[in-house]
Design a protein around this motif. Sequence first.
Motif, PDB file in Angstrom:
ATOM      1  N   MET A 156       0.849  -1.184   0.000  1.00  0.00           N
ATOM      2  CA  MET A 156       0.000   0.000   0.000  1.00  0.00           C
ATOM      3  C   MET A 156       0.887   1.236   0.000  1.00  0.00           C
ATOM      4  N   ALA A 157       0.582   2.203  -0.861  1.00  0.00           N
ATOM      5  CA  ALA A 157       1.406   3.405  -0.985  1.00  0.00           C
ATOM      6  C   ALA A 157       0.672   4.621  -0.426  1.00  0.00           C
ATOM      7  N   GLU A 158       1.365   5.403   0.374  1.00  0.00           N
ATOM      8  CA  GLU A 158       0.857   6.666   0.899  1.00  0.00           C
ATOM      9  C   GLU A 158       1.683   7.799   0.273  1.00  0.00           C
ATOM     10  N   PRO A 159       1.096   8.589  -0.661  1.00  0.00           N
ATOM     11  CA  PRO A 159       1.863   9.680  -1.285  1.00  0.00           C
ATOM     12  C   PRO A 159       2.349  10.687  -0.242  1.00  0.00           C
ATOM     13  N   LEU A 160       3.581  11.159  -0.416  1.00  0.00           N
ATOM     14  CA  LEU A 160       4.181  12.111   0.513  1.00  0.00           C
ATOM     15  C   LEU A 160       4.277  13.516  -0.081  1.00  0.00           C
ATOM     16  N   PHE A 161       4.827  13.625  -1.289  1.00  0.00           N
ATOM     17  CA  PHE A 161       4.947  14.923  -1.955  1.00  0.00           C
ATOM     18  C   PHE A 161       5.293  14.694  -3.420  1.00  0.00           C
ATOM     19  N   THR A 162       5.155  15.745  -4.225  1.00  0.00           N
ATOM     20  CA  THR A 162       5.459  15.685  -5.651  1.00  0.00           C
ATOM     21  C   THR A 162       6.847  16.266  -5.895  1.00  0.00           C
ATOM     22  N   ASP A 163       7.642  15.545  -6.669  1.00  0.00           N
ATOM     23  CA  ASP A 163       9.016  15.946  -6.976  1.00  0.00           C
ATOM     24  C   ASP A 163       9.119  16.178  -8.483  1.00  0.00           C
ATOM     25  N   TYR A 164       9.383  17.410  -8.899  1.00  0.00           N
ATOM     26  CA  TYR A 164       9.454  17.740 -10.321  1.00  0.00           C
ATOM     27  C   TYR A 164      10.864  17.512 -10.864  1.00  0.00           C
ATOM     28  N   PHE A 165      10.950  17.167 -12.154  1.00  0.00           N
ATOM     29  CA  PHE A 165      12.235  17.001 -12.819  1.00  0.00           C
ATOM     30  C   PHE A 165      12.665  18.318 -13.457  1.00  0.00           C
ATOM     31  N   LEU A 166      13.913  18.680 -13.246  1.00  0.00           N
ATOM     32  CA  LEU A 166      14.513  19.849 -13.887  1.00  0.00           C
ATOM     33  C   LEU A 166      15.589  19.369 -14.854  1.00  0.00           C
ATOM     34  N   LEU A 167      15.832  20.149 -15.894  1.00  0.00           N
ATOM     35  CA  LEU A 167      16.904  19.840 -16.833  1.00  0.00           C
ATOM     36  C   LEU A 167      18.174  20.523 -16.341  1.00  0.00           C
ATOM     37  N   ALA A 168      19.268  19.769 -16.259  1.00  0.00           N
ATOM     38  CA  ALA A 168      20.519  20.306 -15.722  1.00  0.00           C
ATOM     39  C   ALA A 168      21.649  20.166 -16.731  1.00  0.00           C
ATOM     40  N   GLY A 169      22.519  21.154 -16.735  1.00  0.00           N
ATOM     41  CA  GLY A 169      23.692  21.137 -17.599  1.00  0.00           C
ATOM     42  C   GLY A 169      24.583  22.314 -17.281  1.00  0.00           C
ATOM     43  N   SER A 170      25.586  22.546 -18.120  1.00  0.00           N
ATOM     44  CA  SER A 170      26.429  23.734 -17.945  1.00  0.00           C
ATOM     45  C   SER A 170      25.626  24.969 -18.343  1.00  0.00           C
ATOM     46  N   LYS A 171      26.079  26.141 -17.909  1.00  0.00           N
ATOM     47  CA  LYS A 171      25.358  27.373 -18.223  1.00  0.00           C
ATOM     48  C   LYS A 171      25.245  27.584 -19.731  1.00  0.00           C
ATOM     49  N   SER A 172      26.312  27.293 -20.467  1.00  0.00           N
ATOM     50  CA  SER A 172      26.274  27.517 -21.914  1.00  0.00           C
ATOM     51  C   SER A 172      25.277  26.594 -22.597  1.00  0.00           C
ATOM     52  N   ARG A 173      25.203  25.328 -22.135  1.00  0.00           N
ATOM     53  CA  ARG A 173      24.244  24.380 -22.740  1.00  0.00           C
ATOM     54  C   ARG A 173      22.807  24.791 -22.436  1.00  0.00           C
ATOM     55  N   ILE A 174      22.543  25.151 -21.188  1.00  0.00           N
ATOM     56  CA  ILE A 174      21.181  25.524 -20.807  1.00  0.00           C
ATOM     57  C   ILE A 174      20.771  26.817 -21.502  1.00  0.00           C
ATOM     58  N   ASP A 175      21.692  27.782 -21.588  1.00  0.00           N
ATOM     59  CA  ASP A 175      21.377  29.046 -22.276  1.00  0.00           C
ATOM     60  C   ASP A 175      21.039  28.792 -23.744  1.00  0.00           C
ATOM     61  N   ALA A 176      21.765  27.877 -24.377  1.00  0.00           N
ATOM     62  CA  ALA A 176      21.526  27.581 -25.790  1.00  0.00           C
ATOM     63  C   ALA A 176      20.156  26.958 -26.007  1.00  0.00           C
ATOM     64  N   LEU A 177      19.680  26.200 -25.007  1.00  0.00           N
ATOM     65  CA  LEU A 177      18.373  25.546 -25.129  1.00  0.00           C
ATOM     66  C   LEU A 177      17.218  26.495 -24.820  1.00  0.00           C
ATOM     67  N   SER A 178      17.453  27.497 -23.995  1.00  0.00           N
ATOM     68  CA  SER A 178      16.347  28.337 -23.526  1.00  0.00           C
ATOM     69  C   SER A 178      16.192  29.632 -24.301  1.00  0.00           C
ATOM     70  N   ALA A 179      17.176  30.022 -25.102  1.00  0.00           N
ATOM     71  CA  ALA A 179      17.079  31.288 -25.849  1.00  0.00           C
ATOM     72  C   ALA A 179      17.380  31.026 -27.326  1.00  0.00           C
TER      73      ALA A 179
END
Length: 308
Positions: A156-179
């Motif tokens: 039996m499972a009792e939910p505790l909280f929701t955990d969201y996934f974030l995308l992680a990388g170097s600043k240059s990689r993330i900047d290239a994906l978001s702009a």
Amino acid sequence: MLTLRQMTYFVALADTRSFSAAAERVHVTQPALSQQIKEMELNLGAQLVERLPRDIRLTRAGQVVLERAQKILAMTRDLEAEIRQSKGLNGRLSLGVIPTIAPYLLPRALTRIKAAALDLDLRVREAQTADLLTAVINGQLDAAVIALPYDVAGVMAEPLFTDYFLLAGSKSRIDALSAPVAPPRPTDLPPDALLLLDEGHCLADQALDVCGLTRARQTVDLGASSLSTLCGLVAQGFGLTFVPEIALCSEQAASPDMTVLRFPEPQPQRTIALVRRHSTEAKTWFTDLAALLSEAGSELMEEARRRG
């Protein structure tokens, strides 16, 4: 008549396939264990084990005994657990936690648990989800913290909280994906840039699922044994990975060059839950433990959202 000790020795022998390893597991000498197995065979009037030069093999009768012994031992552990926990969070309690939750949730949660239950003897085991669920079902653990969705038949499972996934990388990689365009959806990510955990970690399976990928896609690198390793790699520009919110504060402190990006709605997520056997009566220990874990997890989520 068979004894619980004999059944414990026999299950250990079946698991390890070695008299010496089984004796070490149950903390007796090899001759003592061997003698107990022989007495089982005499009492039952049947050979249970084929003794080979470098191995052991269960006979058909041995397979039947193993199945019944596992059930009897699980029922015994259930009985002991109910007696221990009948008055709430006290006595001894065995808790399992998956590796992508344990190092982040436990330090915060254990402080709360200790303050609320001074007399609790808490034993913690960190392992992958499949191993924890098997241990819960077999009575080796009283409860476990895992990530849903997962096949939780028998528990039996009792939910505790929701955990969201974030995308992680170097600043240059993330900047290239978001702009200059909007943040990408998980299904837009290049598979050859993804770094994920070893096979068997539920976080890797869930990340593949939200990206619409399978393990058959050889362009996905599945090999790191810990989330910290992945974060250190992507911070230095070696690809991208998924970081659950619960880990964000700790991993950014350890890898300050790592940058994260939040996905657009609906954000990929997992539900963190506390599970127990259906056969274990829902005493207050379970609801009390779930409440303490939920409080600690929700607090970590708030800190991550302020940071992210």
